[in-house]
Design an enzyme around this catalytic site. Structure first.
Site, PDB file in Angstrom:
ATOM      1  N   GLY A 175       0.836  -1.210   0.000  1.00 24.57           N
ATOM      2  CA  GLY A 175       0.000   0.000   0.000  1.00 24.57           C
ATOM      3  C   GLY A 175       0.862   1.247   0.000  1.00 24.57           C
ATOM      4  CB  SER A 176       4.270   1.698  -0.768  1.00 24.03           C
ATOM      5  OG  SER A 176       4.352   0.601  -1.644  1.00 24.03           O
ATOM      6  N   GLY A 232      -0.192   7.997   0.772  1.00 25.31           N
ATOM      7  CA  GLY A 232      -0.492   7.955   2.208  1.00 25.31           C
ATOM      8  C   GLY A 232       0.688   7.527   3.085  1.00 25.31           C
ATOM      9  CB  ILE A 233       0.711   5.785   6.391  1.00 22.85           C
ATOM     10  CG1 ILE A 233      -0.245   6.762   7.089  1.00 22.85           C
ATOM     11  CG2 ILE A 233       1.757   5.280   7.380  1.00 22.85           C
ATOM     12  CD1 ILE A 233      -1.102   6.132   8.183  1.00 22.85           C
ATOM     13  N   GLY A 234       1.965   4.600   3.686  1.00 21.27           N
ATOM     14  CA  GLY A 234       2.881   3.632   3.069  1.00 21.27           C
ATOM     15  C   GLY A 234       3.966   4.319   2.269  1.00 21.27           C
ATOM     16  CE1 TYR A 266      -9.593   0.240   8.875  1.00 26.52           C
ATOM     17  CE2 TYR A 266     -10.316   1.374  10.867  1.00 26.52           C
ATOM     18  CZ  TYR A 266      -9.353   1.128   9.910  1.00 26.52           C
ATOM     19  OH  TYR A 266      -8.133   1.750  10.005  1.00 26.52           O
ATOM     20  CE  LYS A 321      -6.390  -1.517   9.658  1.00 30.11           C
ATOM     21  NZ  LYS A 321      -5.102  -1.719   9.002  1.00 30.11           N
TER      22      LYS A 321
HETATM   23  N1  LIG Z   1      -5.117   7.451   7.728  1.00 29.36           N
HETATM   24  C1  LIG Z   1      -5.574   7.203   8.932  1.00 29.36           C
HETATM   25  O1  LIG Z   1      -6.183   8.070   9.580  1.00 29.36           O
HETATM   26  C2  LIG Z   1      -5.353   5.856   9.555  1.00 29.36           C
HETATM   27  C3  LIG Z   1      -5.718   5.678  10.897  1.00 29.36           C
HETATM   28  C4  LIG Z   1      -5.526   4.433  11.478  1.00 29.36           C
HETATM   29  C5  LIG Z   1      -4.960   3.397  10.769  1.00 29.36           C
HETATM   30  N2  LIG Z   1      -4.616   3.608   9.467  1.00 29.36           N
HETATM   31  C6  LIG Z   1      -4.039   2.465   8.732  1.00 29.36           C
HETATM   32  O2  LIG Z   1      -2.863   2.863   8.064  1.00 29.36           O
HETATM   33  C7  LIG Z   1      -2.723   2.159   6.830  1.00 29.36           C
HETATM   34  C8  LIG Z   1      -2.475   3.131   5.697  1.00 29.36           C
HETATM   35  O3  LIG Z   1      -3.484   4.092   5.678  1.00 29.36           O
HETATM   36  P1  LIG Z   1      -3.449   5.335   4.658  1.00 29.36           P
HETATM   37  O4  LIG Z   1      -4.247   6.378   5.318  1.00 29.36           O
HETATM   38  O5  LIG Z   1      -2.073   5.639   4.223  1.00 29.36           O
HETATM   39  O6  LIG Z   1      -4.273   4.717   3.421  1.00 29.36           O
HETATM   40  P2  LIG Z   1      -4.428   5.269   1.888  1.00 29.36           P
HETATM   41  O7  LIG Z   1      -3.937   6.655   1.789  1.00 29.36           O
HETATM   42  O8  LIG Z   1      -5.841   4.963   1.495  1.00 29.36           O
HETATM   43  O9  LIG Z   1      -3.448   4.297   1.093  1.00 29.36           O
HETATM   44  C9  LIG Z   1      -3.784   2.941   0.952  1.00 29.36           C
HETATM   45  C10 LIG Z   1      -2.777   2.269   0.045  1.00 29.36           C
HETATM   46  O10 LIG Z   1      -3.180   0.917  -0.136  1.00 29.36           O
HETATM   47  C11 LIG Z   1      -3.290   0.619  -1.541  1.00 29.36           C
HETATM   48  N3  LIG Z   1      -4.390  -0.340  -1.693  1.00 29.36           N
HETATM   49  C12 LIG Z   1      -5.683  -0.193  -1.311  1.00 29.36           C
HETATM   50  N4  LIG Z   1      -6.378  -1.301  -1.587  1.00 29.36           N
HETATM   51  C13 LIG Z   1      -5.510  -2.187  -2.137  1.00 29.36           C
HETATM   52  C14 LIG Z   1      -5.625  -3.525  -2.621  1.00 29.36           C
HETATM   53  N5  LIG Z   1      -6.773  -4.189  -2.609  1.00 29.36           N
HETATM   54  N6  LIG Z   1      -4.523  -4.131  -3.132  1.00 29.36           N
HETATM   55  C15 LIG Z   1      -3.340  -3.494  -3.172  1.00 29.36           C
HETATM   56  N7  LIG Z   1      -3.174  -2.228  -2.718  1.00 29.36           N
HETATM   57  C16 LIG Z   1      -4.237  -1.581  -2.219  1.00 29.36           C
HETATM   58  C17 LIG Z   1      -3.543   1.993  -2.178  1.00 29.36           C
HETATM   59  O11 LIG Z   1      -2.966   2.106  -3.468  1.00 29.36           O
HETATM   60  P3  LIG Z   1      -3.745   1.935  -4.842  1.00 29.36           P
HETATM   61  O12 LIG Z   1      -5.039   2.668  -4.692  1.00 29.36           O
HETATM   62  O13 LIG Z   1      -2.826   2.494  -5.855  1.00 29.36           O
HETATM   63  O14 LIG Z   1      -3.853   0.490  -4.923  1.00 29.36           O
HETATM   64  C18 LIG Z   1      -2.687   2.905  -1.306  1.00 29.36           C
HETATM   65  O15 LIG Z   1      -1.330   2.864  -1.723  1.00 29.36           O
HETATM   66  C19 LIG Z   1      -4.006   1.329   6.686  1.00 29.36           C
HETATM   67  O16 LIG Z   1      -3.763   0.012   7.063  1.00 29.36           O
HETATM   68  C20 LIG Z   1      -4.974   1.966   7.655  1.00 29.36           C
HETATM   69  O17 LIG Z   1      -5.908   1.045   8.164  1.00 29.36           O
HETATM   70  C21 LIG Z   1      -4.795   4.805   8.846  1.00 29.36           C
END
Ligand SMILES: NC(=O)c1ccc[n+]([C@@H]2O[C@H](COP(=O)([O-])OP(=O)(O)OC[C@H]3O[C@@H](n4cnc5c(N)ncnc54)[C@H](OP(=O)(O)O)[C@@H]3O)[C@@H](O)[C@H]2O)c1
Length: 342
Positions: free
Chosen positions: A73-74, A77-79, A217, A221
């Protein structure tokens, strides 16, 4: 009863009472010192994780025994931000996400900026087990020191369980649970062979408590949290570090919150700010919110009784759902008008 036996009885009762008093005082003292001890430990752990860790720059390649890091997921976002932090520390990267165009752009940008090798694999994590077999062939070619299981999906907006489309339920299970579990299974064996390695799993801050209207969700987690803690215990003697990160809101498209300056800016860091703090905690804490203000939020959440948390979460999620539905309504009426005019 004569006077003597009455005196004797009351003396006996007083003695017993004073013994009970002593026992109560000792019990109270025990619980108080236990509380003081655990609070002191928490303060020390907080300082170690969020202050000391930032003052040192460990060599991640040497510590975790591989030149390569894999981040799921890179593409954003965080990745993506975490991948950049790893590149800054000299690690070569394998980026994994769905969108190959976004991945390619990210790979070029990181390669130019940090002069490390960056490969990418475009894959959609779903229930197809064959995909993981193909992934294993690619991953076995590199010495992977660090795996970051970051990929995650959420609801479009808070919903009651029966209103969540079944396809989204499968996605939550396949991405949030299966991808982390199977990716770990693919890479852990080479780390164990080397006797070194680190696995970082992304859970979520509120996962210590059940969250109505985000039921699945939150439960996925909580799985990540329990999985990471048990795995860390199982494999620490093999030289493996398993860390669980439990962030609260981070400004990404996932949380649908931008990190524009505002009152909550410090509580909702950008992905870059979050990742720069979280990476420093690796090796210092096996279970942390990753960002100091989130750790304070975590303490508050832990202190809230479960019924109060569920009541508050229900109210908040109800309001968020209403807002999201209004936004969707105004969007669809806007596009209908455009069709009429066009
Ligand atoms: N942001 C927050 O507030 C928050 C809070 C608590 C926990 N988290 C956790 O932190 C992690 C990252 O969050 P984020 O906010 O950075 O998320 P994000 O911005 O939505 O990024 C998600 C990444 O995952 C990829 N992705 C999504 N579905 C996929 C699939 N089926 N197969 C392969 N790649 C997939 C997306 O890329 P593509 O669309 O290009 O595939 C994107 O690179 C998650 O596990 C989330 O649960 C986030």
């Amino acid at each position: 009863m004569n006077e003597d036996s009455f005196k004797h009885l009351s003396k006996h009762i007083l003695l017993e009472l004073s013994k009970a008093n002593d026992a109560l005082a000792i019990t109270g003292l025990y619980f108080l010192s236990k509380k003081i001890f655990s609070s002191t430990c928490s303060v020390f752990q907080f300082i170690r994780t969020h202050v000391f860790s930032r003052a040192t720059t460990p060599d991640l390649i040497k510590t975790y025994g591989g030149k390569w890091a894999v981040v799921t997921g890179s593409s954003c976002g965080i990745g993506k931000a975490y991948a950049e932090e790893l590149a800054k520390r000299g690690l070569n990267l394998i980026l994994i996400s769905r969108d190959s165009r976004k991945l390619q752009q990210t790979a070029i940008q990181i390669n130019e900026q940090y002069q490390v090798e960056v490969d990418f694999i475009s894959i959609t994590f779903d229930g197809d087990a064959g995909k993981y077999d193909r992934l294993k062939i690619e991953l076995d070619k590199r010495d992977i020191g660090i795996l970051v299981n970051n990929v995650g999906v959420m609801y479009d907006y808070p919903q009651h369980f029966l209103d969540v489309p079944s396809q989204r339920l499968w996605e939550l299970v396949n991405v949030n649970i299966a991808a982390t579990t199977v990716m770990t299974h693919l890479i852990l064996s080479q780390m164990v062979e080397r006797g070194k390695g680190a696995i970082v799993n992304l859970s979520a801050g509120g996962s210590s408590k059940p969250t109505p209207q985000m039921t699945v969700y939150a439960a996925t987690k909580a799985y990540i949290d329990l999985f990471s803690r048990a795995l860390n215990y199982e494999y620490k003697d093999y030289g493996i570090t398993v860390q669980c990160l439990l962030p609260f809101y981070v400004g990404t498209k996932f949380s649908k919150i931008s990190s524009k300056p505002g009152k909550l800016i410090h509580f909702i860091p950008s992905a870059e700010c979050y990742a720069s703090h979280a990476i420093c905690t690796l090796g210092y804490s096996s279970r942390t919110c990753g960002y100091w203000l989130h750790s304070i939020q975590g303490c508050i959440v832990r202190a809230i009784p479960e019924w109060l948390w569920m009541w508050g979460a229900s109210r908040l999620n109800q309001a968020l759902r209403r807002q999201a539905k209004e936004r969707l309504k105004s969007k669809s009426s806007k596009s209908l008008k455009e069709v009429d005019n066009g």
